[in-house]
Design an enzyme around this catalytic site. Sequence first.
Site, PDB file in Angstrom:
ATOM      1  N   HIS A 116      13.762  15.534  54.202  1.00 27.84           N
ATOM      2  CA  HIS A 116      12.717  16.394  53.656  1.00 27.84           C
ATOM      3  C   HIS A 116      11.405  15.634  53.553  1.00 27.84           C
ATOM      4  CE1 HIS A 116      14.718  14.352  50.283  1.00 27.84           C
ATOM      5  NE2 HIS A 116      13.540  14.349  49.686  1.00 27.84           N
ATOM      6  N   CYS A 142      12.119  11.544  42.524  1.00 28.26           N
ATOM      7  CA  CYS A 142      12.116  10.893  43.833  1.00 28.26           C
ATOM      8  C   CYS A 142      10.707  10.977  44.403  1.00 28.26           C
ATOM      9  CB  CYS A 142      13.134  11.517  44.781  1.00 28.26           C
ATOM     10  SG  CYS A 142      12.737  13.193  45.332  1.00 28.26           S
TER      11      CYS A 142
END
Length: 692
Positions: free
Chosen positions: A75, A206
């Site tokens: 991603h 993250c």
Amino acid sequence: MSEPTARSSGSPIISPELISLDTNLGASKEDVIRALAARLTAAGRADNAEGLVDAALAREAQSATGLPGGIAIPHCRAEAVTSASLGFARLDPKVDFGAPDGPADLVFLIAAPEGAGAEHMKLLSSLARALVRPAFVTSLREAPTPDEIVRLVDEVLNPAPAKPATPEPAAAAVSTAKHSAEPTTPEPAAPAAPAAERHVVAVTACPTGIAHTYMAADSLVAAGERAGVTVHVETQGSSGSTPLSPSLIASAAAVIFATDVGVKGRERFAGKPVVASGVKRAINEPDKMLAEALRAADNPSAATVDGVVADGSDDGETGDVGFGTHLRQVLLTGVSYMIPFVAAGGLLIALGFLLGGYEISGPAGDIVLNNSLTDLPDGGLATYLGAVLFQIGSLAFSFLVPALAGYIAFAIADRPGIAPGFTAGAVAVFVGAGFIGGLVGGLIAGVVALYIGRISVPQWLRGLMPVVIIPLFATMIVGALMFLVLGRPLAAITTGLTDWLNGLSGSSAIFLGIILGLMMCFDLGGPVNKAAYAFAVAGLNVNDPASLRIMAAVMAAGMVPPLAMALASTVLRPQLFSEAERENGKAAWLLGAAFISEGAIPFAAADPLRVIPSMMAGGAITGGLIMAFDVTLSAPHGGIFVFFAVGGIGWFLVSLAAGTVVAALAVIGAKQFIRSGPTDAELDPEIVPAAA
């Protein structure tokens, strides 16, 4: 306000043409990402497939996106993406994405625009959270058609309204529900555990804040349900974050930090027993992390969150962040903040030499103070401007060691460490301890500031600690240590090292050049590369020929990787490279010429085992030849654009060309004779039709 749907901003996030079922998209994760990116681009979801691929691979380089159970979720957020989208592949055969239990057969490429809105980010994070549910994963494996995949994903992103029901106790305590796009069970207004029940608080985050942040949160909550312990999670991700309440934090038994980036508002958890790790561990081993947190809660000697550490710093003494890792992070922080001073100051000095000649270094100060545009010195306007540029650059360059020390201390103790760190660096320069003194002084300043901040003081004094007390006493202590104890020994070490370098000749100098060349090409802008570069720029002195040779070796070797990959992919054997790599190769010519080693990263990320050793071979050749030919360089950056600062420009170009050719031939040979699966070029014919 209604929940966002899979079609909340026009086009659906996923559609049949973005799905590939039971197909072979290549032997590596780079191949799979490239194939899915091609599908998204062909469908009008991105305007530049290579930009999307580069962003996804850059995220992969930070940490692998493979998850237990045969799942991978590469991603990214990228300017190339025009609308938030999901590409999906059910692979046959499976491909390794770095999961601990083996390769993946289910791959979602989550692509978000650089400025994605909150609704789309919630949708993407909802999908990521659904992937921790076994039933959803099983249904993806059993779906017979792309339309069925679309239906399954749409049910996750746009679930039917939940029937009113009494919330289950476990669900009622899950503070992460407010961050999800899924309306699960109704959330109570103020989640609170019963007085007799222990609970744990956690923060997950993250770098992109799209997937791992929320999967880690749900994994920890599920682990708490299995252990009979309530876990409240604050997700610091892209779809919004509601901070945990102070009362909830105060009553928690322990805190878990599962983050790959700094924790926002870390000081809120001061004094709590803590377990810290990267975000992936919370997904892979949530039960172990929770058990460790509970043991820490019962251990009076357990590590705790420090009270003076603020946003964005790492806690090097807790959880799974080891001493070596923390030390590397601290040193790299100092180097990264130092480099802007190096680039600005060094290039201005070089421009000063260009206009005023090398002899300008002596009288520059007097010229700047005693002359002006209306009262030019001997030599005219060029000499005056050269003196001005040289003096500005010298002043900027003088911050090199203080900035290094100051931001090393900052990485350890946050803002209270900056003043003592800069002071330690200034003292190191004053006593002649140089770069080594800055490293040692910065570490001492940070540690002293950190431990002064841990001293228990009355509440009325706490507000003065970070702005007065800690900087004052830490500066006094580290300054005294540097002057009274460490300054002279460190200065002697620095002088000895300088004398040794000045005395190098023949094979010894060539060997040093080879080592520096290997370091510059090992990780292309990573810790080893930066260590070699910092070593060179910290010792740069126009009156020291040895330092000028070292600078030349470092810069020339750092130019080799992008130039070599450009030569190999666009001139010598372009058929061994994919179309995307050939496009990267065109840009790498300029990047290499400008001494930007990172221009080779896309090639190294896609094929590290064949590219990196080849680049190191070329870098070693260039570094050794630079030393053998006594080439010098008085500018710390700029590549061929500071040719005027090179002593022996002909031999510089010969050395650079030799290393570039060796590296290019080595990578061509490796790709042709050392097989690690199909080449990207061989896979292109399969990728393009699939994306149409």
